[in-house]
Structures are given as C-alpha cells and as structure tokens.
Design a protein around this motif. Structure first.
Motif, PDB file in Angstrom:
ATOM      1  N   PRO A 589       0.826  -1.211   0.000  1.00 19.67           N
ATOM      2  CA  PRO A 589       0.000   0.000   0.000  1.00 19.67           C
ATOM      3  C   PRO A 589       0.860   1.261   0.000  1.00 19.67           C
ATOM      4  O   PRO A 589       1.957   1.296   0.575  1.00 19.67           O
ATOM      5  CB  PRO A 589      -0.806  -0.120   1.303  1.00 19.67           C
ATOM      6  CG  PRO A 589      -0.755  -1.565   1.673  1.00 19.67           C
ATOM      7  CD  PRO A 589       0.553  -2.081   1.165  1.00 19.67           C
ATOM      8  N   LEU A 590       0.365   2.319  -0.604  1.00 18.75           N
ATOM      9  CA  LEU A 590       1.115   3.575  -0.665  1.00 18.75           C
ATOM     10  C   LEU A 590       1.347   4.180   0.706  1.00 18.75           C
ATOM     11  O   LEU A 590       2.284   4.970   0.895  1.00 18.75           O
ATOM     12  CB  LEU A 590       0.356   4.588  -1.535  1.00 18.75           C
ATOM     13  CG  LEU A 590       0.526   4.478  -3.041  1.00 18.75           C
ATOM     14  CD1 LEU A 590      -0.251   5.593  -3.732  1.00 18.75           C
ATOM     15  CD2 LEU A 590       1.981   4.523  -3.444  1.00 18.75           C
ATOM     16  N   SER A 591       0.513   3.846   1.661  1.00 11.14           N
ATOM     17  CA  SER A 591       0.685   4.400   3.003  1.00 11.14           C
ATOM     18  C   SER A 591       2.028   3.997   3.611  1.00 11.14           C
ATOM     19  O   SER A 591       2.572   4.724   4.460  1.00 11.14           O
ATOM     20  CB  SER A 591      -0.447   3.940   3.917  1.00 11.14           C
ATOM     21  OG  SER A 591      -0.508   2.520   3.969  1.00 11.14           O
ATOM     22  N   VAL A 592       2.591   2.870   3.201  1.00  3.69           N
ATOM     23  CA  VAL A 592       3.866   2.407   3.766  1.00  3.69           C
ATOM     24  C   VAL A 592       5.012   3.328   3.338  1.00  3.69           C
ATOM     25  O   VAL A 592       5.722   3.889   4.186  1.00  3.69           O
ATOM     26  CB  VAL A 592       4.131   0.938   3.381  1.00  3.69           C
ATOM     27  CG1 VAL A 592       5.514   0.500   3.866  1.00  3.69           C
ATOM     28  CG2 VAL A 592       3.044   0.037   3.960  1.00  3.69           C
ATOM     29  N   PRO A 593       5.251   3.535   2.028  1.00  3.87           N
ATOM     30  CA  PRO A 593       6.325   4.474   1.672  1.00  3.87           C
ATOM     31  C   PRO A 593       6.007   5.919   2.057  1.00  3.87           C
ATOM     32  O   PRO A 593       6.932   6.718   2.249  1.00  3.87           O
ATOM     33  CB  PRO A 593       6.455   4.321   0.150  1.00  3.87           C
ATOM     34  CG  PRO A 593       5.168   3.719  -0.297  1.00  3.87           C
ATOM     35  CD  PRO A 593       4.702   2.862   0.830  1.00  3.87           C
ATOM     36  N   ALA A 594       4.734   6.268   2.200  1.00  3.42           N
ATOM     37  CA  ALA A 594       4.395   7.630   2.636  1.00  3.42           C
ATOM     38  C   ALA A 594       4.971   7.907   4.017  1.00  3.42           C
ATOM     39  O   ALA A 594       5.562   8.974   4.260  1.00  3.42           O
ATOM     40  CB  ALA A 594       2.878   7.819   2.638  1.00  3.42           C
ATOM     41  N   ASP A 595       4.807   6.977   4.934  1.00  3.74           N
ATOM     42  CA  ASP A 595       5.382   7.143   6.275  1.00  3.74           C
ATOM     43  C   ASP A 595       6.909   7.183   6.225  1.00  3.74           C
ATOM     44  O   ASP A 595       7.555   7.958   6.946  1.00  3.74           O
ATOM     45  CB  ASP A 595       4.922   6.008   7.187  1.00  3.74           C
ATOM     46  CG  ASP A 595       3.527   6.223   7.747  1.00  3.74           C
ATOM     47  OD1 ASP A 595       2.931   7.288   7.470  1.00  3.74           O
ATOM     48  OD2 ASP A 595       3.030   5.329   8.452  1.00  3.74           O
ATOM     49  N   GLN A 596       7.498   6.352   5.382  1.00  2.00           N
ATOM     50  CA  GLN A 596       8.965   6.326   5.283  1.00  2.00           C
ATOM     51  C   GLN A 596       9.514   7.655   4.775  1.00  2.00           C
ATOM     52  O   GLN A 596      10.484   8.204   5.326  1.00  2.00           O
ATOM     53  CB  GLN A 596       9.399   5.183   4.352  1.00  2.00           C
ATOM     54  CG  GLN A 596       9.051   3.797   4.868  1.00  2.00           C
ATOM     55  CD  GLN A 596       9.340   2.716   3.841  1.00  2.00           C
ATOM     56  OE1 GLN A 596       9.741   3.007   2.715  1.00  2.00           O
ATOM     57  NE2 GLN A 596       9.132   1.457   4.222  1.00  2.00           N
ATOM     58  N   ILE A 597       8.895   8.197   3.731  1.00  2.00           N
ATOM     59  CA  ILE A 597       9.336   9.481   3.190  1.00  2.00           C
ATOM     60  C   ILE A 597       9.117  10.580   4.226  1.00  2.00           C
ATOM     61  O   ILE A 597       9.953  11.487   4.393  1.00  2.00           O
ATOM     62  CB  ILE A 597       8.596   9.792   1.878  1.00  2.00           C
ATOM     63  CG1 ILE A 597       8.943   8.750   0.813  1.00  2.00           C
ATOM     64  CG2 ILE A 597       8.936  11.190   1.378  1.00  2.00           C
ATOM     65  CD1 ILE A 597       8.078   8.834  -0.430  1.00  2.00           C
ATOM     66  N   ALA A 598       7.983  10.522   4.935  1.00  2.00           N
ATOM     67  CA  ALA A 598       7.676  11.536   5.948  1.00  2.00           C
ATOM     68  C   ALA A 598       8.748  11.578   7.022  1.00  2.00           C
ATOM     69  O   ALA A 598       9.162  12.664   7.468  1.00  2.00           O
ATOM     70  CB  ALA A 598       6.310  11.265   6.557  1.00  2.00           C
ATOM     71  N   LEU A 599       9.233  10.437   7.455  1.00  2.00           N
ATOM     72  CA  LEU A 599      10.270  10.412   8.479  1.00  2.00           C
ATOM     73  C   LEU A 599      11.591  10.987   7.959  1.00  2.00           C
ATOM     74  O   LEU A 599      12.310  11.677   8.688  1.00  2.00           O
ATOM     75  CB  LEU A 599      10.464   8.989   8.989  1.00  2.00           C
ATOM     76  CG  LEU A 599       9.332   8.443   9.869  1.00  2.00           C
ATOM     77  CD1 LEU A 599       9.613   7.006  10.267  1.00  2.00           C
ATOM     78  CD2 LEU A 599       9.153   9.311  11.111  1.00  2.00           C
TER      79      LEU A 599
END
Length: 784
Positions: A589-599
């Motif tokens: 899901p896109l939510s996984v890399p979204a959190d990674q990029i956010a960090l």
C-alpha cells in the motif's frame, strides 16, 4: 458497393489506447517553445509536429501494431481536452479552424486575456485545460482538425484510429462560464452530441472505419452528477450516436473506459452495444474491484468486441505475462489486448537508460516495452502458445522472480522506525503556535512571498549538466549555485518581498531532486513524461524502502539566510507529492512508503531548524491528485495522506512556521483534509479560478492562507489593478491578518522579465490595498 454490403475492418487484436506525443527526445516540446519565443514560424512548427506524429506511427508499426487501426491518432499540440473541445466546437467562435495564435491564447493566455483554467486529469499528474460552457455557448464543430490527421497518416501509408475525448467526459470536466455560476455543462449534452455526429460523419466521408471515444468520467464519482446520472447520460448520448448506420454516416465506435472500473456505466454502455468497448483490467483496478471481470463478462453483449486493457498504462513495472495470459483466456469470447490507459503517462523506452542499476532496469517496462508485451499476449492468445514470443515471456518471468528475491527492496531499520510511530500525530494548539510565530517573525499584514523556485537560466542548467557530467568540480558548481542564490535574494530584497526564498537553482525538479538524495529511489536519464503543453518531468522510480543519508536542502537555505535579515523559507516537497509524481511500488500500500518518506523529511525539518530557518514549506500540490476516483475509497486515502504530512512537522518547534502549497487541482472535495494538514500557512492556486476556492472555506479553517493571485503558467504579466482586484476578492473571505500575497506556483518555468514585473506589481497591489484599508479606518475614526 453500398456500406451495408461492405466488410468493415475488425478491431485490431493488439493496440494501445494512446501513446506519448512529445517525441522520444522531446521534439514537440522544443518546437512549441521555439514557436512561442518567435524562433520558428507556425509553418515550421507544423512541420516539426508532423514529423513527430509520422515517426510515432512508424515506430509503433515496427513494434508490432501493424493491423489497420491498431495505431491511435491521439495527438494534440497542447492538450487532448483542448484539442477535442476545438474539434467538436465547445470553444465557440466561427466555423473556420482556430489558428495557432488563438489556440495557444486559450492555453497560455495573452496580455489582454487570461488562459483557460487548468487542472489535473483524473488522478494523474497530467494537466488539462478546462472548457468554459454556458447555456448560450455557441457550439461550432471543426471536423477538419480530426480528418486532417487521418489524411496526413494515410499519405504516409498508415491507417490510424482517431481518438477524441467522449461527450460525457468532455462536459463532466468542463466548468460553467463565468456569468453562469450555477449552470451545469452536462445539461448541454444533447447539443454537443449533434456536433459529435457531424465529426463522425466527416470521418466516415474520409473513409475512417474505427474511431475511439474516451469516457473515463464513467469510472469516477463527480459532484455534478452521480454514477447513475452519468451512466444515464452516456446511454442517451451513445444511443444517438450509434443509431446512425455504420458506413456513410459514421465509423465504428470504440468506447474506452480507463483509470478504473465501470459500475452503472457498464450496463449503460452494454445496453447500447458500441462496436467495441475497452475496459481497464490492470492490476490496480482488479485489486480495487476483484469482481470486475465477472461483471464485464455478464454484461457486455457478444456483438460488442471486448478490448482488455490489461497492460498497466500508468506504471513502469514489467508485466506478469503468464498470469495475464491466463486472465485473458478466462473470457468467454475473443478479446483484443490493449493498455489500461493511454501510455501518455510513461516514458518512451528503456533503450539508452544505461545508468539505471542493472537489476532494477530488468524490472521495468516503458511505452515501447509495453507495446512488446501487448503484442506478445495477443500472439499467444491467437496461437495458443507462448513459443513464438518466448523472449518476451522469459523476460517477464525473470523480472517477477528477481524483483521478489531482491534484498535491495527491504530495509529493516526503516521498517522498525515506522513500526514505532504513534497512532496520533499532532503539533499542539494552533493559537499557541500563531502567537509564537508572530513574535518571532514580525511580519506585516498581507505578507508577500513566492512559492519557492525562481526562473532557471541557461547558465544554471548548463552548470548542473556540467557537474553531472564531471566537466566541473563540486567547488565550481557550488560557487555557481551560490552566485545565483545571491542574485535571487538581492532581487527579492529590491522588490520588497517580506519572506525570502533561495530560488532552488540546484533543483532540476521538485520531486526528482529529493529522489536523488533518498535511498530507495532511482532516476532516469531520458524518462520524460508530459505534464502539460511543453512541460515535461522525469518521474523517479520508487523500488525499495526509503531513508535519508544526510541533509538535502540545509546548505542552500543556510547560505540564503546569511545574505538577508528577512525571514528565509526552507523548501521541501511533501511525501504525498513525491509519491504522486514518481512511479511507485505496486507490491504494498502507498501508506507504507508515505510514512517512510515523511520520516526522512522530518529529519530534514529538524536540521533546517537547527540551522536557524524560521519558516519551512512542505509542498503538497498533489494532495487532491491522488484522491481515489470512487467516493468510498477517499476517507482511507486522506487519513494516511494527512498523517504523512503531519509526521513531517510533528517535531517542529511552536515558533517554526510550517507552510504548505497546493496547486492546479479542484480542491473543494478535500478542503477538510487541507485543514487537517494543520499547516500554519496554506498557499493555493486561485488566479485562474478567481478565488473560487475561498467559497469552500468555513470558520473551521484556522490556517493563514495565500490564494495565488498571479497565474504563473501563463507568460502574461498581470497588472497591479488586476492583482488588487483578486486580493480584494480574497479579503472578502479572509482577514488581512491571515491573508498572504503570493503567486499560484513556483516560478521555475518563467523568465526573469515577467517574473520581476509581476512581483513588483504584486507588491504594489498589496501596498495599495493596505493604504486603502488604513485610509478607510482613518475616515471611519474621524466620522466617529
């Protein structure tokens, strides 16, 4: 022989719904910009555009699309919506064709008139021009725009399939003319269908046997009409168009429904039985709608030829040909093989991408490679064996295996960090933040700023290219960038802007630049994709878990801050936009890399704060772009998208002012989510729509806001009076203590002449409004 006795061409067994049109080396882009700058004549531009078209037809034929009508003629000099609007006549005017001056005035504006509004094409990063239609708009068809393409191709030996945006989609994407704010363009459908019939008759007269009408509006939920209403309109429109006998009166019609699955529209189209129907059965669509193929099989009559859009036209991963072949064999009839969408959204070819990691390159397919995949599937369906396309099937199998087995896609440290994130993400009380930021920044009412980038000169571009090629060292490159930053800072000081930016000369693109500095991404050398008109980007490729090795923007922002006493704004691209403007992983899901990029961006925010930067802008222009086309999927998306943005700034100090920027999308649907971002200041595109967005704001919208007053996608310089008028309109909704004054977007694509003139007018307009407001206050006090 009469048309009733004639044997009409079958629909091609292998085709694409559309193809990139900028040229493999951006030939059309260069021709457009040469025309606009006066370096070539309209006739020379037409010659260049013709070369791109004919070379594309020839290349697609070489790749295996060699049946009649297998190659689509979907070319547009600027945008397919503008092109269709011109052909079927919704732009009004006389019956004669539009000349290039008028055509590009609609697209780009002139000194005397603004351009048409521009917004995102469904949930993609392609931008289309929005026709404006009222109850009395004169519809004047210009079928010669389409027949000329057919005749041009035929003269070069190609039998091409003309492509138009369908009537329901064209009206669904249009807006009411300015004098009729409550009018619904869809109410002009019956009038518009008559014009489509004129165009179809002209194509039949020209000998065309197949035409493609694109109706992606039927896979989306709109505010102006729900799914059932759109389906009813489609049924009515195509009942009329299909009622004409095939032959002298019209070609055979292939309706295309891309970007998702049909619902009510499936039964509606099935009931009128077009000669062909292309459905999107790509992996993302079937993940969202697992029963779609069964519904298609049950609904579509046998007399409609089914075209399976199984090759993903929006992403760049190599197809799983064996699995897709089994899917195609499951249909209860012969099917053609095609793309799920136009290949407009992907680069031309992997050929020449020698700098990509070898393993990653093996996992990819661009437009040419996708055509090869289509041709392989079609041949395997026809022959019952994969042996004649053994190389293509072997490459596909190797891509699936090596990507699954690769250790490069997974980073345990990144996974552990995201797993430890809290469920709730908040920066605390907004009023406390506002008070602290006001005390630290000391800004006046109606503070002026820009969105971030400044024009990129030839010298800047040449220095970046020379540094990449090793012709200059890092010290010389840094000196060149610093010289440009100083020039930009000095210019802003001279103009009188309140908040300064460094201008971003070091950035080739607002997403690619960050991707080049984040682990988990690769970038291409020539992977250009059209965004609109002559604007092209090279979307990065997200293949693995994301992390940041070192600060990305801090040295440049810090240097700018050393040159001025005014507040300097640090500039970051947000996680949702980085995802939206990249080719993303399709295995999670896109939510996984979204959190990674956010960090990774949160670490950058912390480093900028440590360097003394008081304002940090985290751009999210793509927030609306990724909004799912179906209503029931939107809440889940907005939840993780908002969370990712807030993660970027959750550790920021209360007196650090967090900005965000959004542009060129219809934001009314996500206004609650924009508020939930909890940015301190939100700047947003509003010039072309003349502040329409502000009507959607309510008392719950607490952020300060900068509705753009200068449309930077047009070369025209807005007058001071025009900018005063827009700011005055904004002040009716937003108080002067919360209203910022800024352009619609970054200035990278503009030249310094119009940039300086426009920014000076912007500052003068702010000063005039403050003088008027202060004068009114003095007069009121005297009266009391």
């Amino acid at each position: 022989m009469s048309h009733t006795e004639r044997t009409w061409a079958a629909y091609p067994t292998a085709t694409v719904t559309g193809y990139p049109r900028i040229g493999p080396n951006r030939e059309l882009k260069r021709a457009l910009e040469a025309l606009w700058s006066g370096k070539i004549s309209p006739a020379e531009f037409e010659t260049a555009a013709r070369s791109v078209r004919l070379e594309t037809y020839g290349r697609l034929t070489e790749l295996g699309l060699n049946q009649p009508y297998a190659v689509p003629a979907d070319f547009a000099a600027y945008d397919q919506v503008l092109e269709t609007a011109a052909a079927v006549g919704v732009l009004g005017g006389a019956a004669g064709d539009l000349d290039w001056e008028e055509y590009f005035a609609l697209a780009r504006g002139t000194d005397d008139r603004p351009a048409l509004e521009m917004t995102k094409w469904f949930d993609t990063n392609y931008h289309y021009l929005v026709p404006e239609i009222g109850p009395d708009t004169v519809f004047t068809p210009r079928p010669q725009r389409v027949t000329a393409l057919v005749e041009e191709a035929a003269s070069a030996g190609h039998t091409v399939r003309p492509v138009l945006v369908g009537p329901v989609t064209l009206l669904a994407l249009s807006k009411a003319a300015e004098d009729y704010p409550n009018f619904r363009p869809l109410d002009r459908l019956d009038d518009l269908v008559k014009n489509y019939a004129v165009v179809l008759a002209a194509l039949a007269e020209a000998g065309v046997e197949w035409v493609q009408l694109d109706e992606p509006a039927l896979v989306a939920d709109f505010d102006a009409a729900d799914d059932d209403q759109l389906a009813g309109l489609a049924q009515s429109a195509y009942s009329t168009l299909l009622s004409a006998a095939v032959g002298d009166e019209r070609p055979q019609i292939a309706v295309t429904a891309s970007y998702g699955s049909l619902r009510a529209g499936l039964d509606a189209l099935a009931s009128v039985a077009p000669e062909a129907l292309t459905v999107d059965i790509s992996k993302p669509t079937l993940q969202a709608d697992p029963d779609y193929i069964q519904r298609i099989t049950a609904a579509v009559p046998q007399l409609t030829h089914l075209v399976a859009g199984i090759i993903d036209g929006r992403n760049i991963w190599a197809a799983d040909l064996e699995t897709q072949l089994e899917t195609l064999r499951g249909f209860d009839r012969p099917v053609s093989v095609s793309t799920s969408t136009s290949l407009l959204h992907v680069p031309y070819t992997l050929e020449g991408e020698v700098n990509l990691p070898v393993d990653v390159a093996g996992w990819l397919s661009f437009a040419e490679e996708k055509v090869t995949e289509i041709e392989a599937l079609a041949e395997a369906l026809a022959t019952g064996t994969t042996q004649s396309r053994e190389v293509a099937f072997a490459r596909a199998a190797r891509a699936q295996r090596t990507r699954t087995e690769s250790a490069r896609t997974h980073n345990d440290a990144v996974r552990q960090r995201t797993a430890a994130l809290p469920a709730e993400v908040s920066r605390g009380d907004v009023n406390e933040r506002r008070a602290a930021q006001k005390a630290r920044l000391g800004l006046p009412d109606l503070p002026t700023t820009t969105i971030g980038s400044f024009p990129q000169t030839d010298d800047v571009r040449k220095a970046r290219a020379a540094f990449r090629a090793g012709r200059i060292d890092e010290a010389e490159y840094t000196d060149t960038m610093r010289a440009e930053i100083k020039r930009v800072v000095d210019l802003q000081e001279d103009i009188g802007l309140d908040v300064i930016v460094h201008g971003e000369p070091e950035r080739n693109d607002m997403v690619q630049y960050f991707a080049e500095h984040l682990d988990g991404f690769v970038t291409t050398a020539n992977g250009w994709v059209q965004s609109y008109g002559s604007r092209c980007t090279r979307p990065p490729i997200l293949f693995g878990d994301v992390s940041r090795a070192e600060p990305i923007t801090v040295p440049w922002s810090s240097y700018a801050a050393s040159l001025t006493d005014k507040p300097v704004k640090g500039m970051l691209t947000g996680p949702v936009t980085i995802l939206a403007w990249s080719f993303v992983r399709d295995d999670e899901p896109l939510s996984v890399p979204a959190d990674q990029i956010a960090l990774a961006l949160a670490d950058e925010v912390s480093d900028l704060e440590d360097a003394g930067i008081p304002i940090i802008q985290i751009d999210e222009p793509a927030l609306r772009e990724l909004l799912p086309l179906r209503e029931e999927r939107r809440a889940e998306y907005l939840q993780w998208a908002v969370r990712a943005f807030r993660l970027c700034a959750v550790g920021a100090r209360v007196d650090t002012q967090i900005h965000t920027h959004l542009c060129y999308s219809e934001f009314g649907q996500v206004i609650t989510a924009i508020q939930a971002l909890d940015a301190d200041v939100t700047s947003i595109e509003a010039a072309r729509s003349r502040m329409e967005l502000l009507d959607a704001l309510d008392d719950g919208f607490h952020a300060e806001i900068g509705p753009g007053v200068w449309d930077i996608h047009s070369p025209r310089v807005p007058s001071t009076a025009e900018l005063e008028d827009l700011l005055g309109a904004a002040l009716k909704s937003i108080g002067p203590d919360r209203l910022w004054v800024n352009p619609d977007c970054g200035l990278k694509t503009r030249g310094y002449r119009e940039t300086e003139a426009s920014l000076r007018n912007l500052v003068h307009a702010r000063a005039a409004l403050l003088g008027i407001r202060q004068g009114a206050g003095v007069a009121a006090a005297a009266h009391v």
